[in-house]
Design an enzyme around this catalytic site. Structure first.
Site, PDB file in Angstrom:
ATOM      1  N   ASP A  50      -2.578   4.846   5.914  1.00 58.44           N
ATOM      2  CA  ASP A  50      -1.489   5.092   4.965  1.00 58.44           C
ATOM      3  C   ASP A  50      -1.903   6.100   3.895  1.00 58.44           C
ATOM      4  O   ASP A  50      -1.083   6.886   3.421  1.00 58.44           O
ATOM      5  CB  ASP A  50      -1.064   3.786   4.301  1.00 58.44           C
ATOM      6  CG  ASP A  50      -0.316   2.894   5.271  1.00 58.44           C
ATOM      7  OD1 ASP A  50       0.475   3.425   6.066  1.00 58.44           O
ATOM      8  OD2 ASP A  50      -0.531   1.675   5.239  1.00 58.44           O
ATOM      9  N   GLY A  51      -3.173   6.044   3.503  1.00 63.02           N
ATOM     10  CA  GLY A  51      -3.676   6.988   2.490  1.00 63.02           C
ATOM     11  C   GLY A  51      -3.513   8.431   2.983  1.00 63.02           C
ATOM     12  O   GLY A  51      -3.126   9.319   2.217  1.00 63.02           O
ATOM     13  N   ASN A 119       4.930   5.769  -2.665  1.00 69.64           N
ATOM     14  CA  ASN A 119       4.659   4.329  -2.811  1.00 69.64           C
ATOM     15  C   ASN A 119       5.100   3.817  -4.178  1.00 69.64           C
ATOM     16  O   ASN A 119       5.905   2.919  -4.263  1.00 69.64           O
ATOM     17  CB  ASN A 119       3.150   4.052  -2.723  1.00 69.64           C
ATOM     18  CG  ASN A 119       2.701   3.680  -1.325  1.00 69.64           C
ATOM     19  OD1 ASN A 119       3.517   3.517  -0.436  1.00 69.64           O
ATOM     20  ND2 ASN A 119       1.403   3.550  -1.140  1.00 69.64           N
ATOM     21  N   ASP A 148      -1.670  -5.702 -18.317  1.00 71.57           N
ATOM     22  CA  ASP A 148      -2.464  -4.597 -17.748  1.00 71.57           C
ATOM     23  C   ASP A 148      -1.616  -3.355 -17.463  1.00 71.57           C
ATOM     24  O   ASP A 148      -2.127  -2.249 -17.473  1.00 71.57           O
ATOM     25  CB  ASP A 148      -3.132  -5.047 -16.443  1.00 71.57           C
ATOM     26  CG  ASP A 148      -4.370  -5.888 -16.697  1.00 71.57           C
ATOM     27  OD1 ASP A 148      -4.566  -6.295 -17.858  1.00 71.57           O
ATOM     28  OD2 ASP A 148      -5.125  -6.137 -15.742  1.00 71.57           O
ATOM     29  N   THR A 159       4.850  -2.917  -0.045  1.00 72.15           N
ATOM     30  CA  THR A 159       3.790  -3.641   0.692  1.00 72.15           C
ATOM     31  C   THR A 159       2.395  -3.209   0.229  1.00 72.15           C
ATOM     32  O   THR A 159       1.395  -3.668   0.785  1.00 72.15           O
ATOM     33  CB  THR A 159       3.939  -3.406   2.210  1.00 72.15           C
ATOM     34  OG1 THR A 159       4.191  -2.019   2.433  1.00 72.15           O
ATOM     35  CG2 THR A 159       5.056  -4.230   2.800  1.00 72.15           C
ATOM     36  N   ALA A 183      -0.560  -8.399 -14.395  1.00 68.78           N
ATOM     37  CA  ALA A 183      -1.176  -9.354 -15.330  1.00 68.78           C
ATOM     38  C   ALA A 183      -0.448  -9.395 -16.676  1.00 68.78           C
ATOM     39  O   ALA A 183      -1.023  -9.054 -17.718  1.00 68.78           O
ATOM     40  CB  ALA A 183      -2.662  -9.015 -15.522  1.00 68.78           C
TER      41      ALA A 183
HETATM   42  P1  NAP Z   1      -7.193   3.156  -1.185  1.00 70.49           P
HETATM   43  O1  NAP Z   1      -7.493   2.392  -2.414  1.00 70.49           O
HETATM   44  O2  NAP Z   1      -8.307   3.847  -0.477  1.00 70.49           O
HETATM   45  O3  NAP Z   1      -6.469   2.209  -0.102  1.00 70.49           O
HETATM   46  C1  NAP Z   1      -5.361   1.485  -0.405  1.00 70.49           C
HETATM   47  C2  NAP Z   1      -4.990   0.529   0.726  1.00 70.49           C
HETATM   48  O4  NAP Z   1      -3.579   0.343   0.618  1.00 70.49           O
HETATM   49  C3  NAP Z   1      -5.296   0.999   2.138  1.00 70.49           C
HETATM   50  O5  NAP Z   1      -5.720  -0.104   2.913  1.00 70.49           O
HETATM   51  C4  NAP Z   1      -3.961   1.527   2.620  1.00 70.49           C
HETATM   52  O6  NAP Z   1      -3.766   1.404   4.025  1.00 70.49           O
HETATM   53  C5  NAP Z   1      -2.999   0.580   1.918  1.00 70.49           C
HETATM   54  N1  NAP Z   1      -1.658   1.121   1.713  1.00 70.49           N
HETATM   55  C6  NAP Z   1      -1.297   2.325   1.198  1.00 70.49           C
HETATM   56  N2  NAP Z   1       0.047   2.433   1.194  1.00 70.49           N
HETATM   57  C7  NAP Z   1       0.534   1.266   1.715  1.00 70.49           C
HETATM   58  C8  NAP Z   1       1.835   0.780   1.968  1.00 70.49           C
HETATM   59  N3  NAP Z   1       2.918   1.489   1.678  1.00 70.49           N
HETATM   60  N4  NAP Z   1       1.956  -0.470   2.479  1.00 70.49           N
HETATM   61  C9  NAP Z   1       0.885  -1.216   2.761  1.00 70.49           C
HETATM   62  N5  NAP Z   1      -0.385  -0.811   2.562  1.00 70.49           N
HETATM   63  C10 NAP Z   1      -0.550   0.421   2.042  1.00 70.49           C
HETATM   64  O7  NAP Z   1      -6.064   4.240  -1.606  1.00 70.49           O
HETATM   65  P2  NAP Z   1      -5.159   5.188  -0.717  1.00 70.49           P
HETATM   66  O8  NAP Z   1      -5.457   4.995   0.737  1.00 70.49           O
HETATM   67  O9  NAP Z   1      -5.205   6.554  -1.306  1.00 70.49           O
HETATM   68  O10 NAP Z   1      -3.713   4.567  -1.028  1.00 70.49           O
HETATM   69  C11 NAP Z   1      -3.158   4.644  -2.315  1.00 70.49           C
HETATM   70  C12 NAP Z   1      -2.426   3.349  -2.536  1.00 70.49           C
HETATM   71  O11 NAP Z   1      -3.356   2.297  -2.757  1.00 70.49           O
HETATM   72  C13 NAP Z   1      -1.566   3.331  -3.777  1.00 70.49           C
HETATM   73  O12 NAP Z   1      -0.330   3.950  -3.580  1.00 70.49           O
HETATM   74  C14 NAP Z   1      -1.481   1.838  -4.074  1.00 70.49           C
HETATM   75  O13 NAP Z   1      -0.307   1.265  -3.576  1.00 70.49           O
HETATM   76  C15 NAP Z   1      -2.644   1.226  -3.308  1.00 70.49           C
HETATM   77  N6  NAP Z   1      -3.467   0.431  -4.223  1.00 70.49           N
HETATM   78  C16 NAP Z   1      -3.472  -0.926  -4.038  1.00 70.49           C
HETATM   79  C17 NAP Z   1      -4.158  -1.765  -4.904  1.00 70.49           C
HETATM   80  C18 NAP Z   1      -4.105  -3.241  -4.680  1.00 70.49           C
HETATM   81  O14 NAP Z   1      -3.464  -3.665  -3.715  1.00 70.49           O
HETATM   82  N7  NAP Z   1      -4.728  -4.027  -5.537  1.00 70.49           N
HETATM   83  C19 NAP Z   1      -4.863  -1.214  -5.977  1.00 70.49           C
HETATM   84  C20 NAP Z   1      -4.849   0.174  -6.143  1.00 70.49           C
HETATM   85  C21 NAP Z   1      -4.129   1.002  -5.257  1.00 70.49           C
HETATM   86  P3  NAP Z   1      -4.624   2.216   5.133  1.00 70.49           P
HETATM   87  O15 NAP Z   1      -5.859   1.413   5.333  1.00 70.49           O
HETATM   88  O16 NAP Z   1      -3.750   2.265   6.315  1.00 70.49           O
HETATM   89  O17 NAP Z   1      -4.886   3.577   4.536  1.00 70.49           O
END
Ligand code: NAP
Length: 261
Positions: A50-51, A119, A148, A159, A183
């Site tokens: 997804d990234g 996203n 936060d 998601t 939070a």
């Molecule tokens: P990353 O921190 O390296 O990975 C973020 C994870 O979120 C990866 O496992 C990615 O899936 C998954 N993801 C991204 N978009 C998604 C979606 N629409 N639905 C479900 N899972 C999704 O960062 P990145 O790969 O650059 O992705 C950026 C995204 O990370 C941000 O948009 C944010 O939503 C998410 N994020 C999540 C958290 C958390 O859940 N606590 C914290 C910070 C950021 P893949 O393994 O397929 O790449």
């Protein structure tokens, strides 16, 4: 109409081997594969997770070109094709045997500039400190938030970060967006909503960061930090849409079950 296909891929060895495989099949079918973006291409093919999909959307300059993803990442919510099924995908692509889904984008406006996110848009402290925010929906004052930070996510972004913070899962093609607290503090001094709010298309969220906190805030668009002194933002759905090829309409529910349960 050209027969050029743009390819975006992450740096993994697995993605490189999937790329070599699909490149051979596509070239046999008369397509020209480009790893340098061409704005007259007929398809944006994303190999990664997804990234990588988010990165590809942000690199694109022409939202008329549809996207499709081969999942070599972990979750792959945007990435519908399994690397074992690339031959089948090419056959269906050649025969135009697919549907197109329009994914909405959020537009976050500052005084002088704006950002798109697929996203979510996040406002958060860049330090380990509480952020105090005023939140307005369609001009109506909602709350003095303390905590936060806040996430405003699209349905397909629901998601990702929003879900981890207790937000709901919104079906991808719903027209609207979700405000999710990170939070939230709830005390006799601060009363922040603990739950998500889902707003319909056409709504606008205004967020104002308090003066005492505007030196340590960061805005995050699809995981990318943006630092500025601007302390007021407004967020609404953009008129731009990202076109995504959908091969199996049940893929979404399969993903929810397979990846979260
Ligand atoms: P990353 O921190 O390296 O990975 C973020 C994870 O979120 C990866 O496992 C990615 O899936 C998954 N993801 C991204 N978009 C998604 C979606 N629409 N639905 C479900 N899972 C999704 O960062 P990145 O790969 O650059 O992705 C950026 C995204 O990370 C941000 O948009 C944010 O939503 C998410 N994020 C999540 C958290 C958390 O859940 N606590 C914290 C910070 C950021 P893949 O393994 O397929 O790449």
């Amino acid at each position: 109409m050209t027969n050029t296909i743009n390819v975006f891929k992450n740096k993994s060895k697995y993605s490189a081997s999937v790329y070599r495989k699909i490149r051979t099949i596509l070239e046999k079918n008369g397509y020209i594969i480009n790893t340098q973006y061409k704005s007259d291409a007929i398809l944006n093919l994303v190999i990664g997770g997804d990234g990588t999909f988010l990165h590809a959307v942000h690199k694109s300059k022409n939202f008329d070109i549809p996207f499709v993803g081969i999942n070599t990442g972990h979750l792959g919510f945007y990435q519908e094709i399994n690397p074992d099924n690339v031959e089948d995908f090419v056959k269906r692509f050649v025969n135009k045997d697919y549907n197109i889904e329009n994914l909405s984008l959020l537009e976050t406006k500052f005084r002088n500039r704006s950002f798109l996110s697929l996203n979510e848009t996040v406002v958060k402290s860049s330090k380990n400190q509480i952020l105090r925010l005023k939140v307005f929906i369609d001009g109506n004052f909602l709350e003095n938030f303390s905590g936060d930070g806040l996430i405003v996510s699209t349905p397909h972004g629901s998601t990702a970060y929003s879900l981890s913070c207790g937000g709901a899962i919104l079906y991808q093609s719903l027209e609207g967006f979700q405000l999710t607290p990170i939070a939230p503090v709830s005390s006799s001094t601060y009363r922040s909503l603990k739950n998500s709010i889902v707003c319909p298309k056409g709504s606008k969220i205004d967020i104002v960061v308090s003066k005492r906190d505007n030196k340590h805030m960061v805005y995050i668009f699809d995981g990318k930090d943006f630092f500025t002194k601007e302390y007021k933002i407004s967020i609404e759905m953009s008129s731009e849409k990202v076109k995504k090829i959908v091969l199996d309409k049940n893929h979404y529910w399969f993903n929810i079950k397979d990846k979260f349960l």
